[in-house]
Design an enzyme around this catalytic site. Sequence first.
Site, PDB file in Angstrom:
ATOM      1  N   HIS A 131     -25.055  30.724  11.265  1.00  0.00           N
ATOM      2  CA  HIS A 131     -24.714  31.713  12.301  1.00  0.00           C
ATOM      3  C   HIS A 131     -24.747  31.158  13.730  1.00  0.00           C
ATOM      4  O   HIS A 131     -23.780  31.230  14.463  1.00  0.00           O
ATOM      5  CB  HIS A 131     -25.698  32.888  12.240  1.00  0.00           C
ATOM      6  CG  HIS A 131     -25.788  33.565  10.921  1.00  0.00           C
ATOM      7  ND1 HIS A 131     -24.846  34.447  10.448  1.00  0.00           N
ATOM      8  CD2 HIS A 131     -26.751  33.496   9.960  1.00  0.00           C
ATOM      9  CE1 HIS A 131     -25.224  34.907   9.259  1.00  0.00           C
ATOM     10  NE2 HIS A 131     -26.366  34.338   8.933  1.00  0.00           N
TER      11      HIS A 131
HETATM   12  O1  RIB Z   1     -28.148  37.532  11.595  1.00  0.00           O
HETATM   13  C1  RIB Z   1     -28.267  36.152  11.817  1.00  0.00           C
HETATM   14  C2  RIB Z   1     -29.118  35.876  13.004  1.00  0.00           C
HETATM   15  O2  RIB Z   1     -30.441  36.342  12.780  1.00  0.00           O
HETATM   16  C3  RIB Z   1     -29.276  34.370  13.299  1.00  0.00           C
HETATM   17  O3  RIB Z   1     -29.467  34.201  14.666  1.00  0.00           O
HETATM   18  C4  RIB Z   1     -30.515  34.007  12.554  1.00  0.00           C
HETATM   19  O4  RIB Z   1     -31.169  32.866  13.123  1.00  0.00           O
HETATM   20  C5  RIB Z   1     -31.347  35.239  12.768  1.00  0.00           C
HETATM   21  O5  RIB Z   1     -31.961  35.132  14.045  1.00  0.00           O
END
Ligand code: RIB
Length: 300
Positions: A235
């Site tokens: 992500h």
């Molecule tokens: O939903 C994904 C996010 O939530 C990313 O930033 C992961 O590191 C968590 O923080």
Amino acid sequence: MLKVLCDMDPGHDDALALLVALKVVEVVGVTTVAGNQTLRKTTVNARRVLRAAEREDIRVAPGRGQPLFYPLVTAGEIHGESGLDGYSFPVLPELIPMIGANELLECTFSKALEPIDWIATGPLSNVAAFLLGHPHLFESIGTLSIMGGSLGRGNITDSAEFNIFVDPDAADIVMHSGLNIRMAGLDVTHKALLTPDAHARFRELADPIGEMLFALFSFYGSREVNAGRQGAPIHDVLAVAALVEPDLFNWQKTPLIVHRQGECRGATRRGQDGPYISVAVDIDVQSFFEWFWQALDQYR
Ligand code: RIB
Ligand code: CA
């Protein structure tokens, strides 16, 4: 090279995002926030990653240990008890004297001769708190690139993405701040998955980075939430890409509604009025990974 502040909650994908950022922008500071794990753990983890990258010249400043109003929700089931399970980090030198996130942010933005860009890859608690207290510094803030949100399905609930869910009040404040915001949400991060072949390629990088990334993502990729996928989502790396290579994405400008409570807590949807933000709605996956490896191969 862009000067960038990073606000993170390491977290496996935050760690990878930071390593990539170190090669594509000038990281002028890292602030940490509670999210994937408690503030103490995310702060230790940020220091661990910078130490592995031999970049302890970059200051780490802890911010909020709690969302603005809600009690903290963490993600130990994904990132483990330490927040970076899977790899045995060397013992960090005893705690160095640290300044707080607000102090680092104020010092950095107030001294900036030109606007400084901002990457946020955790709950937006620090960003919102800083904006509320420093409206006079808005002109010193360049683009804010966020990993968070989704125009469709969520991940922590059917409708909400984790970062926004943890602190929807902070997200609402930030999304309505009028800053130049780019949002890389699940609409694109669920398309750019780290395949097993890509995971194996980490081992071609010089140690400790190669060994560390391979071990971390062996753990992260094995977590149930990632099981059965074509690969593991990375992500936060996409928030870095959204800042430095926006042409890798298709963007839609829209006001954004953030649901602050109720069963849709943390959901982000297109709105009718309010400041427009740029939401990434698609990504050129092949070009993204070409960019990704061009950055990471500098650790060979
Ligand atoms: O939903 C994904 C996010 O939530 C990313 O930033 C992961 O590191 C968590 O923080
Ligand atoms: Ca994160």
